[in-house]
Design an enzyme around this catalytic site. Structure first.
Site, PDB file in Angstrom:
ATOM      1  N   ASP A   1       1.628   6.842  -5.123  1.00 36.52           N
ATOM      2  CA  ASP A   1       1.567   6.981  -3.677  1.00 36.52           C
ATOM      3  C   ASP A   1       0.323   7.853  -3.506  1.00 36.52           C
ATOM      4  O   ASP A   1       0.362   9.046  -3.812  1.00 36.52           O
ATOM      5  CB  ASP A   1       2.814   7.701  -3.149  1.00 36.52           C
ATOM      6  CG  ASP A   1       2.769   7.847  -1.636  1.00 36.52           C
ATOM      7  OD1 ASP A   1       1.680   8.110  -1.101  1.00 36.52           O
ATOM      8  OD2 ASP A   1       3.826   7.712  -0.991  1.00 36.52           O
ATOM      9  N   HIS A   2      -0.784   7.261  -3.081  1.00 38.70           N
ATOM     10  CA  HIS A   2      -2.054   8.006  -3.198  1.00 38.70           C
ATOM     11  C   HIS A   2      -2.065   9.275  -2.344  1.00 38.70           C
ATOM     12  O   HIS A   2      -2.877  10.154  -2.566  1.00 38.70           O
ATOM     13  CB  HIS A   2      -3.265   7.103  -2.924  1.00 38.70           C
ATOM     14  CG  HIS A   2      -3.423   6.736  -1.487  1.00 38.70           C
ATOM     15  ND1 HIS A   2      -2.745   5.712  -0.910  1.00 38.70           N
ATOM     16  CD2 HIS A   2      -4.180   7.287  -0.519  1.00 38.70           C
ATOM     17  CE1 HIS A   2      -3.076   5.648   0.354  1.00 38.70           C
ATOM     18  NE2 HIS A   2      -3.942   6.586   0.635  1.00 38.70           N
TER      19      HIS A   2
ATOM     20  N   HIS B   1       4.391   7.440   2.444  1.00 36.35           N
ATOM     21  CA  HIS B   1       3.620   8.678   2.611  1.00 36.35           C
ATOM     22  C   HIS B   1       4.379   9.740   3.413  1.00 36.35           C
ATOM     23  O   HIS B   1       4.482  10.896   2.999  1.00 36.35           O
ATOM     24  CB  HIS B   1       2.279   8.395   3.306  1.00 36.35           C
ATOM     25  CG  HIS B   1       1.518   7.255   2.705  1.00 36.35           C
ATOM     26  ND1 HIS B   1       1.434   7.076   1.348  1.00 36.35           N
ATOM     27  CD2 HIS B   1       0.822   6.250   3.259  1.00 36.35           C
ATOM     28  CE1 HIS B   1       0.704   5.991   1.110  1.00 36.35           C
ATOM     29  NE2 HIS B   1       0.331   5.470   2.250  1.00 36.35           N
TER      30      HIS B   1
END
Ligand code: NAP
Length: 495
Positions: free
Chosen positions: A182-183, A245
Protein backbone atom coordinates in the site's frame (compact mmCIF):
# COMPACT_ATOMS: atom_id res chain seq x y z
CA UNK A 1 23.69 -3.51 4.66
CA UNK A 2 24.09 -4.96 1.18
CA UNK A 3 21.42 -7.51 0.26
CA UNK A 4 21.85 -10.14 -2.40
CA UNK A 5 18.80 -11.37 -4.28
CA UNK A 6 17.29 -12.37 -7.57
CA UNK A 7 14.23 -10.30 -8.50
CA UNK A 8 11.75 -11.86 -10.88
CA UNK A 9 9.39 -9.17 -12.10
CA UNK A 10 6.18 -10.35 -13.75
CA UNK A 11 4.88 -7.49 -15.89
CA UNK A 12 8.42 -6.32 -16.70
CA UNK A 13 7.21 -4.40 -19.77
CA UNK A 14 4.43 -2.58 -17.90
CA UNK A 15 3.88 0.92 -16.57
CA UNK A 16 4.51 0.16 -12.90
CA UNK A 17 7.83 -1.52 -13.64
CA UNK A 18 8.94 1.33 -15.87
CA UNK A 19 7.86 4.29 -13.76
CA UNK A 20 8.44 2.93 -10.27
CA UNK A 21 10.35 -0.32 -9.97
CA UNK A 22 13.37 0.26 -12.24
CA UNK A 23 14.08 3.76 -10.83
CA UNK A 24 13.63 2.47 -7.27
CA UNK A 25 16.01 -0.45 -7.81
CA UNK A 26 18.49 1.91 -9.41
CA UNK A 27 18.41 4.22 -6.38
CA UNK A 28 19.14 1.25 -4.13
CA UNK A 29 22.07 0.36 -6.38
CA UNK A 30 23.37 3.93 -6.47
CA UNK A 31 23.23 4.10 -2.67
CA UNK A 32 25.09 0.79 -2.36
CA UNK A 33 22.22 -1.12 -0.83
CA UNK A 34 22.32 -3.38 -3.87
CA UNK A 35 25.92 -4.09 -4.85
CA UNK A 36 27.05 -6.35 -7.70
CA UNK A 37 25.46 -9.50 -6.29
CA UNK A 38 21.92 -9.07 -7.57
CA UNK A 39 20.08 -9.85 -10.79
CA UNK A 40 16.67 -9.06 -12.23
CA UNK A 41 14.64 -11.17 -14.60
CA UNK A 42 11.91 -9.19 -16.31
CA UNK A 43 9.12 -11.24 -17.84
CA UNK A 44 6.10 -10.46 -20.04
CA UNK A 45 4.78 -11.73 -23.36
CA UNK A 46 6.56 -9.24 -25.62
CA UNK A 47 9.56 -10.80 -27.39
CA UNK A 48 12.27 -8.40 -26.19
CA UNK A 49 16.00 -9.09 -26.33
CA UNK A 50 18.27 -8.50 -23.34
CA UNK A 51 19.84 -5.57 -25.18
CA UNK A 52 16.50 -3.93 -25.76
CA UNK A 53 15.56 -4.54 -22.13
CA UNK A 54 18.74 -2.77 -21.00
CA UNK A 55 17.81 0.25 -23.13
CA UNK A 56 14.31 0.30 -21.57
CA UNK A 57 15.72 0.12 -18.03
CA UNK A 58 18.18 2.95 -18.73
CA UNK A 59 15.47 5.11 -20.25
CA UNK A 60 13.23 4.46 -17.20
CA UNK A 61 16.03 5.77 -14.97
CA UNK A 62 16.48 8.83 -17.15
CA UNK A 63 12.75 9.57 -17.35
CA UNK A 64 12.46 9.35 -13.58
CA UNK A 65 15.07 12.13 -13.40
CA UNK A 66 17.25 10.04 -11.16
CA UNK A 67 20.36 10.59 -13.25
CA UNK A 68 20.72 14.33 -12.61
CA UNK A 69 23.92 15.32 -10.88
CA UNK A 70 25.49 11.87 -11.16
CA UNK A 71 29.23 11.85 -11.53
CA UNK A 72 29.44 8.29 -12.80
CA UNK A 73 27.69 8.23 -16.19
CA UNK A 74 28.37 4.52 -16.64
CA UNK A 75 26.31 3.61 -13.60
CA UNK A 76 22.92 3.15 -15.38
CA UNK A 77 24.54 0.83 -17.94
CA UNK A 78 26.41 -1.11 -15.27
CA UNK A 79 23.12 -1.43 -13.40
CA UNK A 80 21.15 -2.45 -16.53
CA UNK A 81 23.65 -5.23 -17.22
CA UNK A 82 22.17 -7.06 -14.22
CA UNK A 83 18.83 -7.31 -16.07
CA UNK A 84 17.68 -10.33 -18.10
CA UNK A 85 14.54 -10.54 -20.17
CA UNK A 86 12.53 -13.72 -20.55
CA UNK A 87 9.48 -13.76 -22.81
CA UNK A 88 6.84 -15.51 -20.81
CA UNK A 89 3.10 -16.07 -20.86
CA UNK A 90 2.04 -16.61 -17.27
CA UNK A 91 -0.48 -19.28 -18.30
CA UNK A 92 2.11 -21.45 -20.05
CA UNK A 93 3.70 -24.09 -17.80
CA UNK A 94 6.68 -24.61 -20.13
CA UNK A 95 7.71 -21.01 -19.65
CA UNK A 96 8.20 -21.60 -15.94
CA UNK A 97 10.58 -24.43 -16.73
CA UNK A 98 12.69 -22.03 -18.83
CA UNK A 99 12.36 -19.38 -16.12
CA UNK A 100 13.63 -21.77 -13.47
CA UNK A 101 16.64 -22.67 -15.59
CA UNK A 102 17.56 -19.00 -16.03
CA UNK A 103 16.90 -18.26 -12.35
CA UNK A 104 19.20 -21.11 -11.27
CA UNK A 105 21.92 -19.97 -13.65
CA UNK A 106 21.77 -16.41 -12.34
CA UNK A 107 21.72 -17.64 -8.78
CA UNK A 108 24.98 -19.43 -9.49
CA UNK A 109 26.53 -16.62 -11.53
CA UNK A 110 25.84 -13.88 -8.95
CA UNK A 111 26.13 -16.09 -5.86
CA UNK A 112 22.63 -15.17 -4.66
CA UNK A 113 22.29 -18.00 -2.14
CA UNK A 114 18.74 -18.80 -3.19
CA UNK A 115 17.28 -15.43 -2.19
CA UNK A 116 14.33 -14.66 -4.46
CA UNK A 117 11.82 -11.84 -4.67
CA UNK A 118 8.87 -12.40 -6.97
CA UNK A 119 7.28 -9.07 -7.85
CA UNK A 120 3.82 -9.35 -9.41
CA UNK A 121 3.47 -6.07 -11.33
CA UNK A 122 0.44 -7.45 -13.11
CA UNK A 123 -3.33 -7.52 -12.82
CA UNK A 124 -4.41 -9.48 -9.70
CA UNK A 125 -6.37 -12.00 -11.77
CA UNK A 126 -2.99 -13.55 -12.65
CA UNK A 127 -1.70 -13.82 -9.06
CA UNK A 128 -3.10 -17.28 -8.30
CA UNK A 129 -1.85 -18.77 -11.59
CA UNK A 130 1.65 -17.35 -11.12
CA UNK A 131 1.92 -18.35 -7.46
CA UNK A 132 0.71 -21.89 -8.23
CA UNK A 133 3.18 -22.39 -11.10
CA UNK A 134 6.07 -20.92 -9.10
CA UNK A 135 5.54 -23.58 -6.50
CA UNK A 136 4.74 -26.48 -8.84
CA UNK A 137 7.66 -25.75 -11.15
CA UNK A 138 10.02 -25.37 -8.18
CA UNK A 139 11.01 -21.77 -8.64
CA UNK A 140 10.87 -21.38 -4.89
CA UNK A 141 14.24 -22.27 -3.47
CA UNK A 142 14.67 -24.52 -0.48
CA UNK A 143 17.62 -24.18 1.83
CA UNK A 144 18.62 -21.00 3.61
CA UNK A 145 17.57 -18.51 0.93
CA UNK A 146 14.36 -16.51 1.23
CA UNK A 147 11.36 -16.53 -1.12
CA UNK A 148 9.21 -13.40 -0.93
CA UNK A 149 6.20 -12.34 -2.93
CA UNK A 150 5.39 -8.66 -3.50
CA UNK A 151 1.90 -7.83 -4.72
CA UNK A 152 0.12 -4.60 -5.56
CA UNK A 153 -3.37 -3.35 -4.88
CA UNK A 154 -6.19 -3.83 -5.66
CA UNK A 155 -6.47 -6.77 -3.25
CA UNK A 156 -9.96 -7.70 -4.42
CA UNK A 157 -13.18 -5.71 -4.90
CA UNK A 158 -14.83 -6.81 -1.68
CA UNK A 159 -14.17 -9.30 1.11
CA UNK A 160 -15.18 -12.47 -0.82
CA UNK A 161 -13.01 -11.64 -3.86
CA UNK A 162 -10.10 -10.54 -1.62
CA UNK A 163 -10.35 -13.83 0.24
CA UNK A 164 -10.40 -15.78 -2.99
CA UNK A 165 -7.30 -13.87 -4.15
CA UNK A 166 -5.55 -14.48 -0.87
CA UNK A 167 -6.44 -18.18 -0.89
CA UNK A 168 -5.04 -18.45 -4.41
CA UNK A 169 -1.58 -17.33 -3.31
CA UNK A 170 -1.49 -18.73 0.19
CA UNK A 171 -1.07 -22.30 -1.11
CA UNK A 172 2.39 -21.28 -2.34
CA UNK A 173 3.47 -18.49 0.02
CA UNK A 174 2.99 -18.18 3.77
CA UNK A 175 1.71 -14.89 5.21
CA UNK A 176 5.20 -13.93 6.39
CA UNK A 177 6.47 -14.28 2.81
CA UNK A 178 3.77 -12.03 1.31
CA UNK A 179 4.46 -8.29 1.07
CA UNK A 180 1.29 -6.37 0.14
CA UNK A 181 2.17 -2.91 -1.06
CA UNK A 182 0.00 0.00 0.00
CA UNK A 183 2.26 2.78 -1.24
CA UNK A 184 0.84 5.19 1.36
CA UNK A 185 2.68 3.12 3.95
CA UNK A 186 5.86 3.90 2.06
CA UNK A 187 5.38 7.67 2.47
CA UNK A 188 7.52 9.21 5.16
CA UNK A 189 4.80 11.47 6.66
CA UNK A 190 2.61 8.39 7.14
CA UNK A 191 5.49 6.49 8.74
CA UNK A 192 6.02 9.52 10.99
CA UNK A 193 2.62 9.10 12.64
CA UNK A 194 3.88 6.41 15.01
CA UNK A 195 6.96 8.49 15.87
CA UNK A 196 4.91 11.56 16.63
CA UNK A 197 2.44 9.66 18.79
CA UNK A 198 4.75 7.35 20.69
CA UNK A 199 7.98 9.34 20.64
CA UNK A 200 6.66 12.44 22.39
CA UNK A 201 5.42 12.41 25.97
CA UNK A 202 3.32 15.46 25.08
CA UNK A 203 1.21 13.64 22.49
CA UNK A 204 1.46 10.19 24.00
CA UNK A 205 -0.17 11.44 27.19
CA UNK A 206 -2.94 13.29 25.33
CA UNK A 207 -3.79 10.57 22.80
CA UNK A 208 -6.94 9.30 24.47
CA UNK A 209 -10.69 9.77 24.71
CA UNK A 210 -10.31 12.16 27.65
CA UNK A 211 -8.43 14.67 25.47
CA UNK A 212 -9.22 13.99 21.82
CA UNK A 213 -12.62 15.15 20.62
CA UNK A 214 -12.38 13.84 17.07
CA UNK A 215 -9.97 12.90 14.31
CA UNK A 216 -10.29 14.06 10.70
CA UNK A 217 -8.58 12.55 7.67
CA UNK A 218 -8.76 14.29 4.29
CA UNK A 219 -7.29 13.00 1.03
CA UNK A 220 -8.38 15.75 -1.38
CA UNK A 221 -7.44 15.83 -5.04
CA UNK A 222 -7.98 18.84 -7.27
CA UNK A 223 -7.69 16.83 -10.49
CA UNK A 224 -10.52 14.87 -12.07
CA UNK A 225 -10.35 11.29 -13.29
CA UNK A 226 -7.84 12.20 -16.07
CA UNK A 227 -6.87 9.15 -18.14
CA UNK A 228 -7.85 6.59 -15.49
CA UNK A 229 -11.56 6.39 -16.39
CA UNK A 230 -11.36 2.74 -17.46
CA UNK A 231 -10.08 1.66 -14.06
CA UNK A 232 -12.06 4.21 -12.07
CA UNK A 233 -15.41 3.15 -13.54
CA UNK A 234 -14.87 -0.27 -11.96
CA UNK A 235 -13.47 1.04 -8.68
CA UNK A 236 -14.67 4.44 -7.44
CA UNK A 237 -13.34 6.43 -4.52
CA UNK A 238 -14.30 3.84 -1.89
CA UNK A 239 -12.22 1.05 -3.42
CA UNK A 240 -9.49 3.35 -4.75
CA UNK A 241 -8.75 5.31 -1.58
CA UNK A 242 -10.83 4.39 1.45
CA UNK A 243 -10.55 0.62 1.90
CA UNK A 244 -6.76 0.74 1.63
CA UNK A 245 -5.00 4.09 2.21
CA UNK A 246 -7.52 5.73 4.54
CA UNK A 247 -8.07 2.59 6.59
CA UNK A 248 -4.30 2.19 7.02
CA UNK A 249 -4.08 5.79 8.27
CA UNK A 250 -7.02 5.13 10.62
CA UNK A 251 -5.25 2.16 12.18
CA UNK A 252 -1.98 4.08 12.63
CA UNK A 253 -3.87 6.89 14.36
CA UNK A 254 -6.04 4.75 16.61
CA UNK A 255 -3.83 1.75 17.48
CA UNK A 256 -2.74 1.23 21.05
CA UNK A 257 0.92 1.83 21.88
CA UNK A 258 2.99 -1.32 21.16
CA UNK A 259 5.40 -2.45 23.91
CA UNK A 260 8.18 -2.67 21.34
CA UNK A 261 8.37 -0.92 18.00
CA UNK A 262 8.96 -3.90 15.74
CA UNK A 263 6.97 -5.34 12.82
CA UNK A 264 5.19 -8.06 14.80
CA UNK A 265 4.09 -5.84 17.72
CA UNK A 266 3.05 -3.07 15.35
CA UNK A 267 1.08 -5.46 13.16
CA UNK A 268 -0.74 -6.89 16.17
CA UNK A 269 -1.80 -3.40 17.33
CA UNK A 270 -2.83 -2.30 13.84
CA UNK A 271 -4.96 -5.41 13.31
CA UNK A 272 -6.59 -4.84 16.69
CA UNK A 273 -7.27 -1.20 15.74
CA UNK A 274 -9.04 -2.02 12.50
CA UNK A 275 -10.99 -4.81 14.18
CA UNK A 276 -12.17 -2.27 16.77
CA UNK A 277 -13.77 0.02 14.21
CA UNK A 278 -17.52 -0.18 14.66
CA UNK A 279 -19.36 -2.22 12.02
CA UNK A 280 -22.47 -0.39 10.86
CA UNK A 281 -25.95 -1.61 10.07
CA UNK A 282 -27.49 -0.45 6.78
CA UNK A 283 -29.41 2.29 8.63
CA UNK A 284 -26.19 3.50 10.25
CA UNK A 285 -24.50 3.62 6.84
CA UNK A 286 -27.21 6.00 5.62
CA UNK A 287 -26.60 8.25 8.61
CA UNK A 288 -22.81 8.10 8.61
CA UNK A 289 -21.64 7.86 4.99
CA UNK A 290 -21.97 10.26 2.07
CA UNK A 291 -21.04 9.64 -1.56
CA UNK A 292 -20.72 12.12 -4.37
CA UNK A 293 -19.84 12.58 -8.01
CA UNK A 294 -18.53 15.81 -9.48
CA UNK A 295 -20.46 17.91 -11.96
CA UNK A 296 -19.14 20.87 -13.96
CA UNK A 297 -17.49 23.75 -12.17
CA UNK A 298 -19.41 26.98 -11.60
CA UNK A 299 -17.98 28.60 -14.78
CA UNK A 300 -18.63 25.46 -16.84
CA UNK A 301 -14.99 25.21 -17.88
CA UNK A 302 -14.46 21.73 -16.46
CA UNK A 303 -16.33 18.62 -17.50
CA UNK A 304 -18.65 16.73 -15.23
CA UNK A 305 -17.40 13.21 -14.43
CA UNK A 306 -20.06 11.64 -16.65
CA UNK A 307 -18.84 13.73 -19.61
CA UNK A 308 -15.18 12.78 -19.22
CA UNK A 309 -13.67 10.49 -21.86
CA UNK A 310 -14.20 6.83 -21.06
CA UNK A 311 -16.92 7.25 -18.42
CA UNK A 312 -20.51 6.05 -18.70
CA UNK A 313 -23.09 8.78 -19.43
CA UNK A 314 -25.12 7.52 -16.49
CA UNK A 315 -22.23 6.44 -14.32
CA UNK A 316 -23.10 5.81 -10.70
CA UNK A 317 -19.47 5.64 -9.63
CA UNK A 318 -18.61 7.86 -6.67
CA UNK A 319 -15.74 10.31 -7.01
CA UNK A 320 -16.21 11.45 -3.40
CA UNK A 321 -16.70 9.69 -0.08
CA UNK A 322 -17.10 11.13 3.39
CA UNK A 323 -17.86 9.11 6.46
CA UNK A 324 -17.80 8.90 10.20
CA UNK A 325 -16.11 5.87 11.74
CA UNK A 326 -16.09 5.10 15.44
CA UNK A 327 -13.20 3.37 17.16
CA UNK A 328 -13.72 1.10 20.14
CA UNK A 329 -10.02 0.70 20.85
CA UNK A 330 -9.75 1.17 24.63
CA UNK A 331 -7.79 4.46 24.75
CA UNK A 332 -9.95 6.21 22.17
CA UNK A 333 -13.20 4.32 22.74
CA UNK A 334 -16.08 6.23 21.13
CA UNK A 335 -13.94 8.91 19.45
CA UNK A 336 -15.30 9.69 15.96
CA UNK A 337 -12.98 9.62 12.96
CA UNK A 338 -14.29 11.69 10.07
CA UNK A 339 -12.83 10.64 6.73
CA UNK A 340 -13.09 12.37 3.38
CA UNK A 341 -11.63 11.85 -0.08
CA UNK A 342 -12.61 13.11 -3.49
CA UNK A 343 -11.63 14.29 -6.92
CA UNK A 344 -11.99 17.83 -8.26
CA UNK A 345 -12.04 19.36 -4.82
CA UNK A 346 -10.97 22.93 -4.07
CA UNK A 347 -7.36 22.15 -3.28
CA UNK A 348 -5.04 19.15 -3.32
CA UNK A 349 -4.15 18.20 0.22
CA UNK A 350 -3.69 15.09 2.28
CA UNK A 351 -3.83 15.89 5.96
CA UNK A 352 -4.87 14.59 9.35
CA UNK A 353 -6.36 16.86 12.00
CA UNK A 354 -6.40 15.84 15.64
CA UNK A 355 -9.03 18.03 17.31
CA UNK A 356 -8.60 18.25 21.07
CA UNK A 357 -11.43 18.66 23.58
CA UNK A 358 -12.35 22.19 24.47
CA UNK A 359 -14.40 21.84 27.64
CA UNK A 360 -12.38 24.04 29.99
CA UNK A 361 -14.04 27.16 31.32
CA UNK A 362 -12.58 30.26 29.68
CA UNK A 363 -11.21 32.09 32.74
CA UNK A 364 -9.87 34.87 30.52
CA UNK A 365 -13.27 36.19 29.55
CA UNK A 366 -16.08 37.90 31.47
CA UNK A 367 -18.53 36.12 29.22
CA UNK A 368 -18.88 32.51 30.41
CA UNK A 369 -20.20 31.50 26.96
CA UNK A 370 -17.12 32.73 25.11
CA UNK A 371 -15.15 29.59 24.22
CA UNK A 372 -11.42 29.45 23.73
CA UNK A 373 -10.25 28.37 20.27
CA UNK A 374 -9.88 24.61 20.01
CA UNK A 375 -6.36 23.15 19.98
CA UNK A 376 -5.71 21.26 16.75
CA UNK A 377 -2.70 19.24 15.67
CA UNK A 378 -2.49 18.93 11.89
CA UNK A 379 -0.22 16.43 10.17
CA UNK A 380 0.48 17.56 6.62
CA UNK A 381 1.14 14.58 4.40
CA UNK A 382 1.13 15.99 0.87
CA UNK A 383 1.96 18.17 -0.92
CA UNK A 384 3.15 19.92 2.26
CA UNK A 385 4.93 17.73 4.78
CA UNK A 386 5.13 18.66 8.44
CA UNK A 387 2.95 19.68 11.35
CA UNK A 388 0.91 22.62 12.58
CA UNK A 389 -0.18 23.03 16.19
CA UNK A 390 -2.88 25.57 16.90
CA UNK A 391 -2.99 26.95 20.39
CA UNK A 392 -3.97 30.12 22.25
CA UNK A 393 -1.65 32.75 23.59
CA UNK A 394 -1.66 36.33 24.80
CA UNK A 395 -0.83 38.51 21.85
CA UNK A 396 0.26 41.92 23.02
CA UNK A 397 -3.11 43.44 23.83
CA UNK A 398 -4.25 45.40 26.84
CA UNK A 399 -5.84 43.28 29.53
CA UNK A 400 -5.67 39.53 29.13
CA UNK A 401 -7.20 38.36 25.86
CA UNK A 402 -6.06 35.18 24.15
CA UNK A 403 -5.77 34.66 20.42
CA UNK A 404 -4.96 31.53 18.43
CA UNK A 405 -1.49 31.13 16.92
CA UNK A 406 -0.09 28.46 14.63
CA UNK A 407 3.17 26.72 15.41
CA UNK A 408 4.36 25.38 12.07
CA UNK A 409 7.01 22.93 10.97
CA UNK A 410 7.29 22.29 7.23
CA UNK A 411 9.91 20.22 5.46
CA UNK A 412 11.86 22.36 2.99
CA UNK A 413 12.05 21.44 -0.69
CA UNK A 414 15.62 20.25 -0.11
CA UNK A 415 14.54 18.05 2.82
CA UNK A 416 11.66 16.62 0.79
CA UNK A 417 14.03 15.85 -2.11
CA UNK A 418 16.22 13.75 0.21
CA UNK A 419 13.32 11.48 1.22
CA UNK A 420 13.45 8.22 -0.74
CA UNK A 421 10.55 7.51 -3.06
CA UNK A 422 7.92 5.23 -1.48
CA UNK A 423 8.83 2.32 -3.77
CA UNK A 424 12.53 2.60 -3.01
CA UNK A 425 11.85 2.35 0.72
CA UNK A 426 9.35 -0.49 0.32
CA UNK A 427 11.59 -2.61 -1.91
CA UNK A 428 14.43 -2.04 0.52
CA UNK A 429 12.18 -3.18 3.39
CA UNK A 430 11.12 -6.28 1.43
CA UNK A 431 14.78 -7.12 0.79
CA UNK A 432 15.49 -6.80 4.49
CA UNK A 433 12.39 -8.89 5.34
CA UNK A 434 10.93 -5.97 7.32
CA UNK A 435 7.13 -6.04 7.16
CA UNK A 436 6.48 -2.85 9.17
CA UNK A 437 5.19 -0.94 6.16
CA UNK A 438 3.15 -3.65 4.45
CA UNK A 439 -0.49 -4.59 4.86
CA UNK A 440 -1.28 -7.83 6.68
CA UNK A 441 -4.10 -10.02 5.36
CA UNK A 442 -6.16 -9.53 8.54
CA UNK A 443 -6.05 -5.74 8.11
CA UNK A 444 -7.05 -5.99 4.46
CA UNK A 445 -9.85 -8.46 5.23
CA UNK A 446 -11.34 -6.41 8.06
CA UNK A 447 -11.18 -3.17 6.07
CA UNK A 448 -13.14 -4.86 3.30
CA UNK A 449 -15.75 -6.14 5.73
CA UNK A 450 -16.31 -2.61 7.06
CA UNK A 451 -16.52 -1.15 3.56
CA UNK A 452 -18.70 -3.94 2.13
CA UNK A 453 -21.59 -2.89 4.38
CA UNK A 454 -21.37 0.63 2.96
CA UNK A 455 -20.98 -0.59 -0.61
CA UNK A 456 -23.90 -3.01 -0.39
CA UNK A 457 -26.14 -0.31 1.07
CA UNK A 458 -25.18 2.09 -1.70
CA UNK A 459 -25.53 -0.48 -4.47
CA UNK A 460 -29.15 -1.08 -3.48
CA UNK A 461 -30.06 2.55 -4.26
CA UNK A 462 -29.62 4.82 -7.27
CA UNK A 463 -27.67 7.94 -6.28
CA UNK A 464 -28.70 11.40 -7.38
CA UNK A 465 -25.50 12.25 -9.26
CA UNK A 466 -23.83 14.61 -9.97
CA UNK A 467 -24.20 16.20 -6.56
CA UNK A 468 -21.21 18.48 -6.15
CA UNK A 469 -19.68 21.25 -8.18
CA UNK A 470 -16.09 20.81 -9.38
CA UNK A 471 -13.83 23.00 -7.27
CA UNK A 472 -16.00 22.71 -4.14
CA UNK A 473 -15.26 20.54 -1.12
CA UNK A 474 -17.88 17.93 -2.03
CA UNK A 475 -21.62 17.60 -1.41
CA UNK A 476 -23.35 19.62 1.30
CA UNK A 477 -24.18 16.34 3.08
CA UNK A 478 -20.46 15.91 3.84
CA UNK A 479 -20.50 19.14 5.85
CA UNK A 480 -23.83 18.23 7.46
CA UNK A 481 -22.23 15.02 8.73
CA UNK A 482 -20.15 17.12 11.13
CA UNK A 483 -22.56 20.02 11.69
CA UNK A 484 -25.05 17.50 13.04
CA UNK A 485 -22.48 16.57 15.71
CA UNK A 486 -21.74 20.25 16.49
CA UNK A 487 -18.41 20.08 14.62
CA UNK A 488 -16.90 21.25 11.35
CA UNK A 489 -14.13 20.18 8.98
CA UNK A 490 -10.84 21.74 10.06
CA UNK A 491 -9.48 21.73 6.51
CA UNK A 492 -11.68 24.14 4.63
CA UNK A 493 -9.82 25.98 1.86
CA UNK A 494 -13.01 27.86 0.94
CA UNK A 495 -13.19 29.64 4.28
P1 NAP B 1 0.31 -2.57 -17.38
O1 NAP B 1 1.13 -1.41 -17.81
O2 NAP B 1 -0.92 -2.91 -18.14
O3 NAP B 1 1.28 -3.84 -17.36
C1 NAP B 1 0.80 -5.16 -17.35
C2 NAP B 1 1.96 -6.10 -17.60
O4 NAP B 1 1.47 -7.44 -17.62
C3 NAP B 1 2.67 -5.86 -18.90
O5 NAP B 1 4.05 -5.99 -18.69
C4 NAP B 1 2.16 -7.00 -19.80
O6 NAP B 1 3.14 -7.25 -20.74
C5 NAP B 1 2.02 -8.11 -18.77
N1 NAP B 1 1.10 -9.17 -19.14
C6 NAP B 1 -0.23 -9.07 -19.40
N2 NAP B 1 -0.74 -10.28 -19.66
C7 NAP B 1 0.27 -11.17 -19.56
C8 NAP B 1 0.38 -12.59 -19.69
N3 NAP B 1 -0.69 -13.35 -19.99
N4 NAP B 1 1.58 -13.17 -19.47
C9 NAP B 1 2.66 -12.42 -19.16
N5 NAP B 1 2.62 -11.09 -19.02
C10 NAP B 1 1.45 -10.47 -19.22
O7 NAP B 1 -0.13 -2.43 -15.87
P2 NAP B 1 0.61 -1.62 -14.69
O8 NAP B 1 0.11 -0.23 -14.69
O9 NAP B 1 2.07 -1.83 -14.77
O10 NAP B 1 0.00 -2.30 -13.39
C11 NAP B 1 0.36 -3.60 -12.95
C12 NAP B 1 -0.36 -3.88 -11.64
O11 NAP B 1 0.05 -2.96 -10.66
C13 NAP B 1 -1.88 -3.72 -11.73
O12 NAP B 1 -2.48 -4.65 -10.88
C14 NAP B 1 -2.12 -2.32 -11.19
O13 NAP B 1 -3.41 -2.20 -10.60
C15 NAP B 1 -1.05 -2.24 -10.12
N6 NAP B 1 -0.62 -0.88 -9.84
C16 NAP B 1 -0.07 -0.11 -10.82
C17 NAP B 1 0.36 1.18 -10.51
C18 NAP B 1 1.01 2.05 -11.56
O14 NAP B 1 1.50 3.13 -11.19
N7 NAP B 1 1.04 1.66 -12.81
C19 NAP B 1 0.22 1.68 -9.19
C20 NAP B 1 -0.35 0.85 -8.21
C21 NAP B 1 -0.76 -0.43 -8.55
P3 NAP B 1 2.90 -7.92 -22.20
O15 NAP B 1 1.76 -7.19 -22.81
O16 NAP B 1 4.22 -7.70 -22.89
O17 NAP B 1 2.62 -9.34 -21.91
Amino acid sequence: MNQKALFIIFGGTGDLAYRKLYPALFNLYEKGYLKEDFAVIGTARRPWSNDHYHEVVMSAIEDAGRDSGRTNDDLPRKFANHFYYQSHNVDDVDHYVALRKLADELDEKYQLEGNRIFYLAMAPRFFGTIAGHLKDQQLLTDGDGFNRLIIEKPFGRDYPSAKELNDSISGSFKEEQIFRIDHYLGKEPIQSIAGLRFGNALFNSLWNKEHIDNIQITLAESLGVEERAGYYETAGAMRDMVQNHIMQIVSLLTMERPDVFDPSHLREKKIEAVENIQMYSKEEVDQNFVRGQYGEDEFKTQLAYRDEEGTDDNSQIETFVAGKLITHNPSLDGVPIYIRTGKRLTKKSTQVNIVFKNNDKNIFSDNPDEKLETNVLTMHIEPDQGFTLEFNTKTGNQGYKLSPVHLRYRKTAAEKARIPDAYEGLIRDALAGDKTNFAHWHEVAQAWKIMDVVRNTWDAETPDFPNYVSGSMGPQAADDLLTRDGREWVFNPRK
